[in-house]
Scaffold this active site. Structure first.
Site, mmCIF file in Angstrom:
data_model
loop_
_atom_site.group_PDB
_atom_site.id
_atom_site.type_symbol
_atom_site.label_atom_id
_atom_site.label_comp_id
_atom_site.label_asym_id
_atom_site.label_seq_id
_atom_site.Cartn_x
_atom_site.Cartn_y
_atom_site.Cartn_z
ATOM 1 N N THR A 71 -5.523 -2.285 0.971
ATOM 2 C CA THR A 71 -4.847 -1.380 0.606
ATOM 3 C C THR A 71 -4.848 -0.842 -0.870
ATOM 4 O O THR A 71 -4.340 0.264 -1.243
ATOM 5 C CB THR A 71 -3.277 -1.258 0.794
ATOM 6 O OG1 THR A 71 -3.062 -2.686 -0.098
ATOM 7 C CG2 THR A 71 -2.861 -1.895 2.116
ATOM 8 N N GLU A 72 -5.884 -1.354 -1.363
ATOM 9 C CA GLU A 72 -6.236 -1.160 -2.848
ATOM 10 C C GLU A 72 -6.656 0.381 -2.877
ATOM 11 O O GLU A 72 -6.107 0.930 -4.039
ATOM 12 C CB GLU A 72 -7.396 -1.808 -3.574
ATOM 13 C CG GLU A 72 -6.967 -3.282 -3.731
ATOM 14 C CD GLU A 72 -7.394 -4.272 -2.505
ATOM 15 O OE1 GLU A 72 -7.246 -5.566 -2.479
ATOM 16 O OE2 GLU A 72 -7.564 -3.607 -1.231
ATOM 17 N N VAL A 73 -7.475 1.169 -2.292
ATOM 18 C CA VAL A 73 -7.903 2.378 -2.467
ATOM 19 C C VAL A 73 -6.750 3.230 -2.133
ATOM 20 O O VAL A 73 -6.794 4.440 -2.687
ATOM 21 C CB VAL A 73 -8.956 2.708 -1.519
ATOM 22 C CG1 VAL A 73 -10.209 1.881 -1.846
ATOM 23 C CG2 VAL A 73 -8.558 2.586 0.207
ATOM 24 N N ARG A 74 -5.679 2.921 -1.651
ATOM 25 C CA ARG A 74 -4.484 3.846 -1.506
ATOM 26 C C ARG A 74 -3.602 3.917 -2.899
ATOM 27 O O ARG A 74 -2.568 4.636 -2.789
ATOM 28 C CB ARG A 74 -3.717 3.673 -0.183
ATOM 29 C CG ARG A 74 -4.577 3.783 1.141
ATOM 30 C CD ARG A 74 -3.767 3.619 2.413
ATOM 31 N NE ARG A 74 -4.518 3.859 3.457
ATOM 32 C CZ ARG A 74 -4.067 4.001 4.687
ATOM 33 N NH1 ARG A 74 -2.928 3.963 4.988
ATOM 34 N NH2 ARG A 74 -4.912 4.187 5.793
ATOM 35 N N ILE A 75 -3.576 2.903 -3.513
ATOM 36 C CA ILE A 75 -3.116 2.903 -4.923
ATOM 37 C C ILE A 75 -3.827 3.245 -5.724
ATOM 38 O O ILE A 75 -3.749 3.168 -7.243
ATOM 39 C CB ILE A 75 -2.119 1.635 -4.842
ATOM 40 C CG1 ILE A 75 -3.281 0.419 -4.851
ATOM 41 C CG2 ILE A 75 -1.186 1.495 -3.984
ATOM 42 C CD1 ILE A 75 -2.379 -0.583 -5.967
#
Length: 248
Positions: A125-129
């Site tokens: 989920t890193e790219v979404r934050i």
């Protein structure tokens, strides 16, 4: 010795030490305290001749939610934890019956064997934050299929246990994870401790080469990204349960 107040549960059965992430209030997010506690517990296991292998599992419905955004560990501390799992002279087996996100996938990839139940879900989920899966790439990229991995690194989509096996992040997926792991743990109990250590050294050599080559660069990248404006917006949006400003 391990801090008894650390959020890590410990039990032992027939020379297999089970370490449980036990911070359900934060969905076992990787806080500074959890990272330190797990690192210390692993060190204890590595030095204890009564431990043949380690099972890494969790309490609650989430194995690990990734970095604790309110109390994140230093990037070099997370590198140290992942390297400790890889370098431990005893096999580390992940047992997952819940959700795994972001940094939690780094823990899975660092383990020698990983199994999950049908209830498990996974996502980078890193790219979404507003950040990137930088430090966790140290164990993930040498173990996973890069072409298949690209979709989930770039989109943050959720995927299930069968896909995680295909990617190379899991050894096995089963309705009953304990049933799937029973022959694995039996095999480890039957193996010579010295032979296990040397065999693990053979298996992890390429992963450790990646740590030696890339750890400093990826640690710096993580620190830079987490201090960026995009990360501040992404983390604020996550905590406020809203879309980030860049969502179209």
């Amino acid at each position: 010795m391990t801090d008894p107040t650390a959020p890590i549960g410990r039990t032992r059965a027939r020379a297999v030490e089970t370490l449980s992430l036990d911070a359900t209030g934060t969905r076992n997010a990787l806080s500074a305290a959890l990272v330190t506690g797990l690192c210390d517990a692993l060190a204890d296991c590595g030095e204890d001749p009564g431990v043949r292998a380690v099972v890494l599992t969790h309490t609650g419905t989430t194995f690990c939610a990734g970095a604790d955004l309110r109390d994140p560990p230093a990037p070099d501390a997370l590198v140290g934890l992942l390297r400790r799992i890889v370098e431990l002279p005893k096999p580390v087996v992940a047992r997952v019956t819940g959700h795994v996100r972001a940094g939690g996938l780094g823990l899975l990839a660092a383990c020698d064997i990983a199994a999950a139940s049908a209830a498990a879900t996974f996502a980078f989920t890193e790219v979404r934050i507003g950040v990137a899966p930088a430090v966790i790439s140290l164990p993930v990229l040498p173990r996973a299929d890069p072409r298949a991995l690209a979709r989930y690194y770039l989109t943050g989509e959720r995927f299930g246990p069968a896909e995680a096996v295909t990617l190379g992040l899991l050894t096995a997926a089963a309705d009953d994870v304990d049933e799937a792991l029973a022959p694995v743990l039996d095999g480890l109990r039957r193996a010579s401790p010295e032979a296990l250590a040397e065999t693990k050294r053979l298996l992890t050599a390429r992963v450790l080469e990646t740590f030696d080559r890339d750890a400093a660069e990826l640690t710096a990248l993580t620190a830079r990204l987490f201090s960026s404006g995009h990360a501040r917006e992404g983390m604020t949006a996550f905590l406020e349960r809203r879309d980030a400003a860049w969502v179209v």
